[in-house]
Design a protein around this motif. Structure first.
Motif, PDB file in Angstrom:
ATOM      1  N   TYR A   1       2.780  -7.773  17.794  1.00  0.00           N
ATOM      2  CA  TYR A   1       3.145  -8.995  17.093  1.00  0.00           C
ATOM      3  C   TYR A   1       3.914  -8.697  15.807  1.00  0.00           C
ATOM      4  O   TYR A   1       4.491  -9.591  15.202  1.00  0.00           O
ATOM      5  N   LEU A   2       3.876  -7.453  15.389  1.00  0.00           N
ATOM      6  CA  LEU A   2       4.606  -7.087  14.177  1.00  0.00           C
ATOM      7  C   LEU A   2       5.561  -5.948  14.464  1.00  0.00           C
ATOM      8  O   LEU A   2       5.315  -5.095  15.314  1.00  0.00           O
ATOM      9  N   GLN A   3       6.638  -5.954  13.685  1.00  0.00           N
ATOM     10  CA  GLN A   3       7.631  -4.906  13.762  1.00  0.00           C
ATOM     11  C   GLN A   3       7.632  -4.189  12.420  1.00  0.00           C
ATOM     12  O   GLN A   3       7.525  -4.837  11.376  1.00  0.00           O
ATOM     13  N   THR A   4       7.750  -2.885  12.432  1.00  0.00           N
ATOM     14  CA  THR A   4       7.744  -2.144  11.168  1.00  0.00           C
ATOM     15  C   THR A   4       9.079  -1.438  10.968  1.00  0.00           C
ATOM     16  O   THR A   4       9.635  -0.868  11.905  1.00  0.00           O
ATOM     17  N   THR A   5       9.567  -1.483   9.738  1.00  0.00           N
ATOM     18  CA  THR A   5      10.777  -0.741   9.375  1.00  0.00           C
ATOM     19  C   THR A   5      10.483   0.047   8.114  1.00  0.00           C
ATOM     20  O   THR A   5      10.004  -0.538   7.146  1.00  0.00           O
ATOM     21  N   PRO A   6      10.742   1.325   8.138  1.00  0.00           N
ATOM     22  CA  PRO A   6      10.532   2.104   6.912  1.00  0.00           C
ATOM     23  C   PRO A   6      11.439   1.573   5.809  1.00  0.00           C
ATOM     24  O   PRO A   6      12.595   1.222   6.048  1.00  0.00           O
ATOM     25  N   ASP A   7      10.893   1.514   4.609  1.00  0.00           N
ATOM     26  CA  ASP A   7      11.654   1.039   3.462  1.00  0.00           C
ATOM     27  C   ASP A   7      12.531   2.181   2.958  1.00  0.00           C
ATOM     28  O   ASP A   7      12.029   3.209   2.511  1.00  0.00           O
ATOM     29  N   LYS A   8      13.825   1.985   3.026  1.00  0.00           N
ATOM     30  CA  LYS A   8      14.730   3.075   2.628  1.00  0.00           C
ATOM     31  C   LYS A   8      14.626   3.375   1.134  1.00  0.00           C
ATOM     32  O   LYS A   8      14.800   4.502   0.705  1.00  0.00           O
ATOM     33  N   ALA A   9      14.313   2.352   0.372  1.00  0.00           N
ATOM     34  CA  ALA A   9      14.259   2.541  -1.073  1.00  0.00           C
ATOM     35  C   ALA A   9      12.964   3.239  -1.510  1.00  0.00           C
ATOM     36  O   ALA A   9      12.917   3.857  -2.566  1.00  0.00           O
ATOM     37  N   ASP A  10      11.934   3.126  -0.694  1.00  0.00           N
ATOM     38  CA  ASP A  10      10.648   3.743  -1.042  1.00  0.00           C
ATOM     39  C   ASP A  10       9.981   4.239   0.236  1.00  0.00           C
ATOM     40  O   ASP A  10       9.432   3.469   1.005  1.00  0.00           O
ATOM     41  N   LYS A  11      10.023   5.544   0.424  1.00  0.00           N
ATOM     42  CA  LYS A  11       9.572   6.101   1.700  1.00  0.00           C
ATOM     43  C   LYS A  11       8.081   5.964   1.928  1.00  0.00           C
ATOM     44  O   LYS A  11       7.582   6.245   3.009  1.00  0.00           O
ATOM     45  N   ARG A  12       7.336   5.547   0.898  1.00  0.00           N
ATOM     46  CA  ARG A  12       5.900   5.331   1.117  1.00  0.00           C
ATOM     47  C   ARG A  12       5.662   3.995   1.795  1.00  0.00           C
ATOM     48  O   ARG A  12       4.714   3.818   2.562  1.00  0.00           O
ATOM     49  N   ALA A  13       6.524   3.050   1.532  1.00  0.00           N
ATOM     50  CA  ALA A  13       6.293   1.679   1.986  1.00  0.00           C
ATOM     51  C   ALA A  13       6.892   1.405   3.353  1.00  0.00           C
ATOM     52  O   ALA A  13       7.803   2.094   3.797  1.00  0.00           O
TER      53      ALA A  13
END
Lengths: 158, 158
Positions: free
Chosen positions: A94-106
């Motif tokens: 039900y959810l899609q995840t995309t790594p945050d390019k600006a903050d690799k932790r998020a």
DNA sequence: CAGACATTGTTACTTATGCAACTAAATGAC
DNA sequence: GTCATTTAGTTGCATAAGTAACAATGTCTG
């Protein structure tokens, strides 16, 4: 039953006493619990979604794209709780995840296609539940309640 | 922040949407949770008593002598929850148990001497907490809230 | 830019809670 | 009275939720 007085009042001067029925934290907790259980039948029984998962879905329905941290701030949920809800929803697709390019932790979270569909189906049912529930109150009382809740638990600072 | 409208309203006719901040079950749950956590610092941190144990103590402070079953009915707590709270309190020596002569399955519960003492110490602190908490509301609002809660979650039929 | 400190999110451990099955006692039909 | 059905309370198992410790990354100071 009247509930207009403070719930705590000495009866015998030498003995304190407390009327639980009029004790606000108790009444509030009981009300919220009953409401939660009743509402949960919609998303749990019908869709296999837990309470916290529903909350995450609802928030993402409103804000499209959030990190777990933002969800924590907005809902005041524990970060572990959010983490688990999110992981469950990801496994359910039900959810899609995309790594945050600006903050690799998020990680940026959004509804997947299935998530959007689920959300579109759930919201009207939840809406119907709320409407029915609020029939017990007058329009004025609904407005009073909203004001009071906002005073007692000010809405999000995010 | 205003909270006076129903929380659910279609924005785009083809897409349902939901504003969580205005969704009553959510706001109610968050408020009750925050209140509970805040209050729990009194009985948990200071006295090592859990939330449900506190509730049992409070009810017995009011009714002196009850069976677990009666506590269930009055508080809408699960009977397992009550059973465990009671057993914990008995181990802590705050409750005294007497077998019910009329019904050998039931056990009559009362505060022990230590329980009475604890209760006398706790109530004023809890009272102070509630008073302080309700300072956020006008006298009128407090009364409105009481009325509303009673409508949404009618008090005990026991 | 190096080291100290803060932050995002996860994992591990513990405790709380809920449901279902159970024991023992009570009630009720016959 | 005897058997079936309720009822009070407990126990066992599964799930939820909180705390603490951790890995990986970011930020800030000098």
């Amino acid at each position: 039953m009247q509930l207009n007085d403070l719930s705590l009042m000495p009866i015998d001067p030498s003995n304190v006493s407390l009327n639980l029925d009029r004790f606000l934290p108790y009444r509030l907790n009981r009300l919220a619990h009953n409401v939660g259980v009743s509402l949960a039948t919609i998303y749990t029984d019908a869709f296999g979604i837990s309470r916290s998962q529903w909350r995450v879905m609802a928030l993402l329905g409103q804000h499209q794209r959030l990190t777990a941290k933002q969800i924590c701030n907005m809902t005041h949920m524990d970060k572990v709780k959010v983490s688990r809800a999110v992981n469950g929803l990801v496994k359910l697709n039900y959810l899609q995840t995309t790594p945050d390019k600006a903050d690799k932790r998020a990680v940026l979270l959004t509804h997947s296609v299935e998530g959007k569909e689920l959300f579109q189906v759930m919201v009207p049912q939840v809406q119907a539940w709320e409407e029915d529930f609020l029939k017990k109150l007058s329009v004025q009382e609904i407005s009073q309640l909203a004001t009071i809740i906002d005073k007692l638990d000010p809405s999000n600072e995010y």
